[in-house]
Scaffold this motif. Structure first.
Motif, PDB file in Angstrom:
ATOM      1  N   PRO A 162      38.782  83.610  54.709  1.00 36.82           N
ATOM      2  CA  PRO A 162      38.748  84.501  53.531  1.00 36.82           C
ATOM      3  C   PRO A 162      39.277  86.019  54.282  1.00 36.82           C
ATOM      4  O   PRO A 162      38.994  86.107  55.346  1.00 36.82           O
ATOM      5  CB  PRO A 162      37.209  84.143  53.576  1.00 36.82           C
ATOM      6  N   SER A 163      39.289  86.513  52.826  1.00 33.27           N
ATOM      7  CA  SER A 163      40.041  87.970  53.646  1.00 33.27           C
ATOM      8  C   SER A 163      39.273  88.920  53.112  1.00 33.27           C
ATOM      9  O   SER A 163      39.040  90.431  53.500  1.00 33.27           O
ATOM     10  CB  SER A 163      41.373  88.194  52.606  1.00 33.27           C
ATOM     11  N   ALA A 164      37.953  88.779  52.740  1.00 35.94           N
ATOM     12  CA  ALA A 164      37.067  88.995  52.356  1.00 35.94           C
ATOM     13  C   ALA A 164      35.511  88.456  52.164  1.00 35.94           C
ATOM     14  O   ALA A 164      35.357  87.129  52.424  1.00 35.94           O
ATOM     15  CB  ALA A 164      36.802  90.090  50.931  1.00 35.94           C
ATOM     16  N   VAL A 165      34.051  88.841  52.463  1.00 31.77           N
ATOM     17  CA  VAL A 165      32.889  88.198  52.017  1.00 31.77           C
ATOM     18  C   VAL A 165      31.822  89.827  51.731  1.00 31.77           C
ATOM     19  O   VAL A 165      31.666  90.383  52.067  1.00 31.77           O
ATOM     20  CB  VAL A 165      32.413  87.860  54.376  1.00 31.77           C
ATOM     21  N   PHE A 166      31.259  88.998  50.930  1.00 33.54           N
ATOM     22  CA  PHE A 166      30.470  89.268  50.813  1.00 33.54           C
ATOM     23  C   PHE A 166      28.827  88.946  50.806  1.00 33.54           C
ATOM     24  O   PHE A 166      29.036  87.561  50.664  1.00 33.54           O
ATOM     25  CB  PHE A 166      30.301  89.355  48.908  1.00 33.54           C
ATOM     26  N   ALA A 167      28.178  89.200  51.992  1.00 30.06           N
ATOM     27  CA  ALA A 167      26.735  89.474  52.196  1.00 30.06           C
ATOM     28  C   ALA A 167      25.817  89.509  51.071  1.00 30.06           C
ATOM     29  O   ALA A 167      25.863  91.101  50.578  1.00 30.06           O
ATOM     30  CB  ALA A 167      26.619  90.066  53.337  1.00 30.06           C
ATOM     31  N   ALA A 168      24.772  88.772  51.067  1.00 27.65           N
ATOM     32  CA  ALA A 168      23.827  89.552  50.511  1.00 27.65           C
ATOM     33  C   ALA A 168      23.137  90.334  49.939  1.00 27.65           C
ATOM     34  O   ALA A 168      21.657  90.640  49.757  1.00 27.65           O
ATOM     35  CB  ALA A 168      22.499  87.811  50.184  1.00 27.65           C
ATOM     36  N   ASN A 169      22.905  90.923  51.685  1.00 24.73           N
ATOM     37  CA  ASN A 169      22.269  91.997  52.068  1.00 24.73           C
ATOM     38  C   ASN A 169      22.756  92.602  53.636  1.00 24.73           C
ATOM     39  O   ASN A 169      23.590  92.469  53.648  1.00 24.73           O
ATOM     40  CB  ASN A 169      20.727  91.682  52.371  1.00 24.73           C
ATOM     41  N   ASP A 170      22.628  93.992  53.731  1.00 26.51           N
ATOM     42  CA  ASP A 170      23.361  94.762  54.563  1.00 26.51           C
ATOM     43  C   ASP A 170      22.900  93.797  56.686  1.00 26.51           C
ATOM     44  O   ASP A 170      24.297  93.980  57.078  1.00 26.51           O
ATOM     45  CB  ASP A 170      22.492  96.235  54.817  1.00 26.51           C
ATOM     46  N   VAL A 171      22.231  93.703  56.066  1.00 21.80           N
ATOM     47  CA  VAL A 171      21.549  93.157  57.397  1.00 21.80           C
ATOM     48  C   VAL A 171      22.763  92.390  58.149  1.00 21.80           C
ATOM     49  O   VAL A 171      23.011  92.361  59.128  1.00 21.80           O
ATOM     50  CB  VAL A 171      20.034  92.906  57.831  1.00 21.80           C
ATOM     51  N   SER A 172      22.912  91.589  57.048  1.00 22.68           N
ATOM     52  CA  SER A 172      23.832  90.251  57.557  1.00 22.68           C
ATOM     53  C   SER A 172      25.078  90.541  57.679  1.00 22.68           C
ATOM     54  O   SER A 172      25.925  90.148  58.006  1.00 22.68           O
ATOM     55  CB  SER A 172      23.457  89.105  56.486  1.00 22.68           C
ATOM     56  N   ALA A 173      25.726  92.315  56.556  1.00 26.59           N
ATOM     57  CA  ALA A 173      27.346  92.229  56.785  1.00 26.59           C
ATOM     58  C   ALA A 173      26.800  92.847  57.643  1.00 26.59           C
ATOM     59  O   ALA A 173      28.503  92.488  58.270  1.00 26.59           O
ATOM     60  CB  ALA A 173      26.181  93.382  54.948  1.00 26.59           C
TER      61      ALA A 173
ATOM     62  N   SER B 274      37.428  92.314  54.932  1.00 32.20           N
ATOM     63  CA  SER B 274      36.500  93.525  54.070  1.00 32.20           C
ATOM     64  C   SER B 274      35.260  92.705  54.111  1.00 32.20           C
ATOM     65  O   SER B 274      34.799  91.538  54.097  1.00 32.20           O
ATOM     66  CB  SER B 274      37.432  93.295  52.814  1.00 32.20           C
ATOM     67  N   VAL B 275      34.279  94.183  53.771  1.00 33.92           N
ATOM     68  CA  VAL B 275      33.101  93.496  54.376  1.00 33.92           C
ATOM     69  C   VAL B 275      32.060  93.711  53.571  1.00 33.92           C
ATOM     70  O   VAL B 275      32.499  95.755  53.133  1.00 33.92           O
ATOM     71  CB  VAL B 275      32.632  93.169  55.675  1.00 33.92           C
ATOM     72  N   VAL B 276      31.334  93.308  52.389  1.00 31.29           N
ATOM     73  CA  VAL B 276      30.378  93.993  51.569  1.00 31.29           C
ATOM     74  C   VAL B 276      29.031  93.849  52.367  1.00 31.29           C
ATOM     75  O   VAL B 276      28.562  92.479  52.164  1.00 31.29           O
ATOM     76  CB  VAL B 276      30.763  93.886  50.282  1.00 31.29           C
ATOM     77  N   GLY B 277      27.884  94.490  51.462  1.00 36.02           N
ATOM     78  CA  GLY B 277      26.744  94.116  51.854  1.00 36.02           C
ATOM     79  C   GLY B 277      25.662  94.723  50.283  1.00 36.02           C
ATOM     80  O   GLY B 277      26.745  94.695  49.498  1.00 36.02           O
TER      81      GLY B 277
END
Lengths: 332, 332
Positions: A234-245, A264-267
């Motif tokens: 993937p070119s981006a990950v959306f993680a369900a919380n900051d810690v896992s991001a 790209s990563v979003v938390g």
DNA sequence: CTGTTAGCGCTTTCAG
DNA sequence: CTGAAAGCGCTAACAG
């Protein structure tokens, strides 16, 4: 130094001292003054415990948490700010251990303190949401979702939509979702928001790019690794919380991927740690202090016996979330 | 649900239930099992209040704060971390009001909870440091300085020297000091460190550039404004804590001054908020969580009746401070 | 106006 | 092995 000691010193009965302390009528001005003097002199302060056992009114609001970590302490700050001026005092209590090993802590803590020590309680991220007990209760971000309890939470769906749209707007199409813990409401809602936004943009969700991250570093690194090692990465990950991001960014680094260059990563949450991350994390902010404030307002209403205002007989406050763009995301 | 209810349901006396709950000897295995079953079934949990009133042992450590603000909540996180595993539970209590209007809150809170509800107490920034009362007490960063109480604090002087030297090293000479609250030990020590470092560098301290900030946003903005509106404006401000440093940056923004372009700002504490500030605040880090941890260790020792270890009959732990350079300072 | 009495929920002797 | 009784510090009724 007990009320009996003071009574003896002042040459009156304990009952009289009690009346003076609590400003009840039926004591002569002279006696009041005298007793006051003695109290002042010896520095007597009535025991919250004994008083509460007897009178069932303490003027203390309890905030019950599983543990004192960044999220709950932010909430506490909010409640503290809201409480000053209401005349209530605040008592924060943690059932002791780690939340994991202690399912049902909320009920336990509530029975230990409720009814006597505290006049009302705010439960932070309770799991089991049994109907109220002896005292009015407000839940903040309950794991099981809004229940029969008055509840304050943040708009998880909208937040997740914002995060996903941000990624989409940057040109990302192949976006992975690193979920929270199955069974938790927030987890479910964030995934829902993700899927909604993807669908609205006509971007397909590859089932292979949806994993359970568990909200904690230890549980998130494995799945994150699977995601990033995927043949069609993937070119981006959306993680369900900051810690896992943040854990995901660590995995990326190990794999030699640059964030946001290659990924790209979003938390979600906007905990203080997200700013300290390298690069600083783009995330969705939950108004944690405001949530605490709202909970206090709700609780005070309840304790004053205000009529239920919501149509469904319960009360539910949902606060807005908002996107905070930092350095972990970039246009494709 | 009281112990009497359980007793009635189980067909035994309250005394027997108590024995079962507390694992006392002298109850038949059969009875234990039966009572356990009933307890489980109805979800009984003994009242902390009633129990503590009678037995004076609760397994709860109290952390008493004037209010729940960034500094004290960080300390709380530290105590919480240290406490998990000791078998103790944590109860954080705020005497309610604003610290200002409530001198002597520590003694008041202590008498209200001590002796019954909590087995020991940690006082965060107490002002009046009277000798202990009914329970063992440890003070963190006492406003009056180390007293007869066991104490944990940070090296304020050294920290202030570091902050000032940082500014001096950046070429600043005209440096303002926004102090804390008069009468507070930390305030005095930070000013001392500031003056020491300035003197050592041969930089003059303009009395006009030394103000009382009061450690809080409300009390700091006024003085900060005076500082920044000064005809011969300082090129840098060293604020005695982060909260007032952040307030100072707010004032600077209002005045159209850029930080760090037109003005460098250094704080003290390194609270989480300092990272979130815009720009992120350069500050002196107090190991707040470590302070909480140390306090718990000290307290647990005390509660176990360990012999005093320090030569002066008291115990005093001083933790090191350290400079954290972020974005609010720049070379002149 | 003041003191006596009872009892909050629990634990702890001390008899039975 | 079990229960009755006393009492922790305080307040609410009630008597004096």
């Amino acid at each position: 130094m007990t009320i009996t000691d003071v009574a003896r010193l002042a040459g009156v009965s304990a009952a009289t001292v009690s009346k003076v302390v609590n400003g009840r009528y039926g004591v002569s001005a002279r006696t009041v003054e005298h007793v006051r003097g003695v109290i002042e002199e010896v520095g007597y302060e009535s025991s919250l415990v004994a008083r509460s056992l007897r009178s069932h009114r303490t003027n203390v609001i309890g905030i019950l948490v599983a543990e004192f970590e960044p999220f709950s302490t932010e909430i506490i700050k909010g409640t503290a700010a809201a409480i000053s001026g209401t005349g209530y005092e605040l008592l924060a209590y943690s059932g002791g251990g780690r939340a994991e090993e202690d399912a049902g802590w909320e009920r336990r803590s509530l029975s230990r303190l409720g009814g006597t020590l505290i006049d009302g309680a705010i439960l932070v991220t309770p799991t089991v949401v049994g109907a109220a007990g002896a005292v009015p209760v407000v839940a903040i971000d309950p794991h099981a979702g809004p229940s029969d309890l008055p509840t304050v939470d943040a708009d998880n769906v909208r937040g997740a939509v914002l995060a996903t749209e941000h990624l989409l707007g940057l040109g990302h199409r192949r976006i992975a979702f690193l979920g929270g813990r199955p069974g938790l409401e927030s987890s479910r809602l964030r995934e829902e928001g993700f899927r909604t936004a993807m669908a609205a943009a006509g971007a397909p969700v590859d089932p292979d790019l949806v994993r359970v991250g568990g909200y904690r570093p230890q549980t998130a690194t494995g799945p994150a690794h699977e995601l990033l090692a995927h043949p069609d990465r993937p070119s981006a990950v959306f993680a369900a919380n900051d810690v896992s991001a943040i854990a995901t960014m660590g995995v990326a680094r190990e794999l030699g991927l640059s964030v946001p260059g290659d990924l790209s990563v979003v938390g979600f949450d906007n905990v203080p740690e997200s700013v300290l991350a390298e690069p600083p994390l783009t995330t969705v902010s939950q108004p944690m202090q405001a949530m605490g404030t709202s909970a206090v307002q709700l609780l005070v209403q309840l304790m004053n016996g205000s009529p239920e205002t919501a149509p469904d007989g319960g009360t539910h406050v949902r606060l807005p979330t908002e996107l905070v763009v930092r350095g972990s995301t970039r246009a494709l």
